[in-house]
Design a protein around this motif. Structure first.
Motif, short mmCIF file in Angstrom:
data_model
loop_
_atom_site.label_atom_id
_atom_site.label_comp_id
_atom_site.label_asym_id
_atom_site.label_seq_id
_atom_site.Cartn_x
_atom_site.Cartn_y
_atom_site.Cartn_z
N ASN A 193 0.81 -1.22 0.00
CA ASN A 193 0.00 0.00 0.00
C ASN A 193 0.84 1.27 0.00
O ASN A 193 0.32 2.36 0.25
CB ASN A 193 -0.96 0.00 1.20
N GLY A 194 2.15 1.15 -0.27
CA GLY A 194 2.99 2.33 -0.42
C GLY A 194 3.25 3.09 0.85
O GLY A 194 3.42 4.31 0.82
N HIS B 290 4.63 -9.25 2.14
CA HIS B 290 3.31 -9.90 2.15
C HIS B 290 2.36 -9.05 1.30
O HIS B 290 2.40 -7.82 1.36
CB HIS B 290 2.80 -10.00 3.59
N PRO B 291 1.50 -9.65 0.48
CA PRO B 291 0.65 -8.86 -0.43
C PRO B 291 -0.44 -8.04 0.24
O PRO B 291 -1.04 -7.20 -0.42
CB PRO B 291 0.05 -9.93 -1.36
N SER B 292 -0.72 -8.25 1.53
CA SER B 292 -1.76 -7.45 2.17
C SER B 292 -1.45 -7.07 3.62
O SER B 292 -2.26 -6.43 4.27
CB SER B 292 -3.10 -8.20 2.13
N ARG B 293 -0.30 -7.47 4.13
CA ARG B 293 0.09 -7.10 5.49
C ARG B 293 1.52 -6.55 5.46
O ARG B 293 2.27 -6.81 4.52
CB ARG B 293 0.04 -8.31 6.44
N ASP B 294 1.90 -5.83 6.50
CA ASP B 294 3.25 -5.28 6.57
C ASP B 294 4.23 -6.30 7.15
O ASP B 294 5.05 -5.98 8.01
CB ASP B 294 3.26 -3.99 7.39
N HIS B 295 4.13 -7.52 6.67
CA HIS B 295 5.11 -8.54 6.99
C HIS B 295 6.03 -8.71 5.79
O HIS B 295 5.62 -8.50 4.64
CB HIS B 295 4.42 -9.88 7.30
N ARG C 275 14.44 -15.37 7.36
CA ARG C 275 13.60 -14.85 8.44
C ARG C 275 12.29 -14.31 7.87
O ARG C 275 12.24 -13.87 6.74
CB ARG C 275 14.31 -13.72 9.19
N ILE C 276 11.27 -14.32 8.74
CA ILE C 276 10.01 -13.62 8.48
C ILE C 276 9.86 -12.56 9.56
O ILE C 276 10.01 -12.85 10.76
CB ILE C 276 8.82 -14.59 8.49
N TYR C 277 9.56 -11.32 9.16
CA TYR C 277 9.44 -10.19 10.08
C TYR C 277 7.98 -9.72 10.14
O TYR C 277 7.26 -9.78 9.13
CB TYR C 277 10.32 -9.02 9.62
N ASN C 278 7.59 -9.19 11.29
CA ASN C 278 6.25 -8.62 11.43
C ASN C 278 6.27 -7.13 11.10
O ASN C 278 7.29 -6.58 10.67
CB ASN C 278 5.69 -8.89 12.83
N HIS C 279 5.16 -6.45 11.35
CA HIS C 279 5.03 -5.03 10.98
C HIS C 279 5.92 -4.12 11.82
O HIS C 279 6.13 -2.96 11.46
CB HIS C 279 3.57 -4.59 11.11
N LYS C 280 6.45 -4.64 12.93
CA LYS C 280 7.36 -3.85 13.76
C LYS C 280 8.82 -4.16 13.45
O LYS C 280 9.72 -3.77 14.20
CB LYS C 280 7.08 -4.12 15.24
#
Length: 536
Positions: free
Chosen positions: A241-242, A289-294, A307-312
């Motif tokens: 989403n930019g 991720h195509p719809s989350r900030d992961h 690794r996989i990272y979350n939105h933080k």
């Protein structure tokens, strides 16, 4: 066309596969026994073939013309003769909604003397016509314009900076944004209020290089800046989403082929972070991720880690070191594939990433893979061996997320496969349902993940034998599982070692080897270590 292995169970598909061969371009309309193919007319010896982003058009250039083909009704819309038009197009690209087609011709002396335009923008519908053009004197690597997804904003790099144009008024003067030492830029395709774009500016003398984010209409200063010294170039990756940007910074060194690389995170809220990785080496692949900030990252000297990272920007899971260099989310974002392709052995790991704690579903091997792609249905995964990376053994395979091979096609020896792709769909499809299968997947803690070839089967207590048996019956049939799979894998590794011995003999005889053959020789130590672990 490719020949299929008739012994495999081949499901039907309504999503065609486009194949570019030496002398033709074909659509494989189904993967069932009929394997119906359609040859694109009016194309002889294609050089460049591309699909429009939503799958509406296919365009191709050969030595004499550009052909635009409508995939909906299988008709040739445009055949642009180079001799009549006094042009020689070498590259092209579609705008996000396929309204425009941008073409590139190599800049030459006659362009300078007559002020001809070697980059042209054509409107495709209702009739194919040029709307604007300009002269591009830089290398072909920087010729491509960019649009926002709604195609309202057009941006083009020049030797002095960036040119901006609203597509609603093509003939108004360009707005120029001067930026010395600009290396590359990336427009955020989607946005909520105003469009944003990121730039990477190379350092000059004592000043550092930097990544900056600007908004349009332009302001006097960037809204986010990240400066660093250890980079000669960079690649920029916006999220869906930019709102956030990942930067892979590259530094040329003599230590290894990839040089030094670093990963940085920038957010529109002003946050900038250095993503600390626990292993030194290159950053091979990142994917949002195509719809989350992961996002997921593959990094480190071989054997690499992931690794996989979350939105933080906190790591959710760190995978152990194996040979991988690719990471790809499926279009729906509920599955993720980690893989090791190119000169690696082709390991694929499919993960369920719906929850905060990802779990591995399956794994398989696709040897000699040089290209991979998720199907728009989000369930199938395509792997292919393409030219010119490998001129022998060209073909492709289709897998499902359970690691099962569902289709295999090979190219005749005298032919080569140069491009393959699923036909894009205009909208994201519903995707595979994972309901009811999560309990069949790997259930260990992510931190305790162990590669399958190093796992030892636990002996259940008598009181739990019935429960374990039920769970085993519910598991999907995966490749490389059980004693038969281990034996098969041992035989496969021994065969690879024999092939390596033959290549080493040819090398000792003074014969020239291909790059991929040299990579195979270098992989001998890893193969012997894996073989020893399996035999134990």
């Amino acid at each position: 066309m490719a020949t299929k292995d008739a012994t495999l169970p081949l499901p039907s598909t309504d999503i065609p596969i486009i194949c570019q061969l030496d002398s033709t371009v074909q659509l494989l309309c189904s993967l069932d026994k009929s394997s119906k193919t359609i040859e694109i007319p009016n194309i002889i010896t294609p050089k460049v073939v591309k699909l429009s982003p939503e799958g509406k058009y296919l365009a191709c250039i050969d030595s004499t013309k550009l052909t635009l083909f409508a995939l909906s009704d299988h008709k040739v819309l445009v055949s642009l003769d180079f001799t009549k038009q006094h042009m020689l197009i070498q590259e092209f690209l579609f705008s996000p909604k396929s309204t425009y087609l941008a073409t590139y011709e190599q800049y030459a002396a006659h362009h300078r003397e007559s002020k001809l335009q070697n980059v042209k923008i054509f409107r495709i519908e209702p009739q194919f016509e040029q709307v604007i053009g300009f002269t591009h004197t830089q290398s072909s690597e920087r010729w491509e314009p960019q649009w926002t997804d709604n195609e309202k904003l057009f941006v083009k790099q020049t030797i002095a900076g960036l040119l901006f144009r609203k597509t609603e008024c093509w003939h108004e003067p360009f707005k120029t944004f001067e930026m010395p030492h600009l290396f590359c830029f990336q427009v955020a395709k989607t946005y909520t209020k105003v469009p944003h774009f990121a730039v990477f500016v190379k350092g000059f003398q004592s000043s550092p290089c930097s990544t900056r984010i600007y908004q349009h209409p332009l302001t006097d200063s960037p809204i986010v800046t990240k400066a660093f010294f250890n980079a000669d170039s960079a690649t920029l990756h916006w999220n869906y989403n930019g709102t956030a940007l990942l930067v892979i910074a590259h530094l040329e060194t003599s230590v290894n082929y990839y040089g030094g690389q670093s990963l940085y995170y920038l957010n529109l809220d002003g946050t900038t972070l250095n993503i600390e990785l626990d292993k030194k080496g290159p950053v091979y692949s990142v994917d949002w991720h195509p719809s989350r900030d992961h996002f997921a990252v593959v990094y480190g000297l071989m054997p690499s880690s992931a690794r996989i990272y979350n939105h933080k920007c906190q790591p959710i899971i760190t995978l152990p070191s194996v040979h991988r260099n690719v990471v790809k989310y499926n279009p729906q974002g509920n599955l993720l594939c980690f893989a090791g392709f190119g000169g690696l052995k082709g390991l694929m790991e499919f993960w369920d990433v719906r929850e905060e704690r990802p779990v591995q579903i399956s794994e398989a091997e696709a040897n000699d893979t040089t290209y991979c792609q998720w199907c728009p249905d989000g369930e199938r995964f395509l792997t292919a061996t393409l030219s010119p990376r490998l001129f022998e053994g060209n073909g492709f395979k289709v897998w499902n997320f359970k690691g099962e091979l569902v289709a295999k096609y090979s190219i005749p020896d005298k032919e080569h496969l140069w491009l393959i792709s699923w036909r894009p769909t205009p909208n994201v499809l519903p995707g595979p349902s994972l309901q009811g299968v999560k309990g069949s997947f790997l259930d260990q803690e992510p931190e305790n993940y162990v590669p399958p070839n190093l796992r030892k089967a636990a002996v259940p207590s008598k009181g739990k034998q019935t429960e374990v048996k039920k769970k085993e019956e519910a598991k999907p049939i995966l490749q490389n599982s059980g004693d038969d799979a281990s034996t098969k894998k041992i035989c496969n590794l021994k065969r690879k070692l024999k092939d390596i011995d033959k290549l080493k003999q040819r090398k000792n005889e003074g014969k020239k080897l291909e790059d991929n053959q040299l990579v195979k020789i270098e992989s001998e130590a890893g193969i012997r270590a894996e073989l020893a672990a399996l035999e134990l």
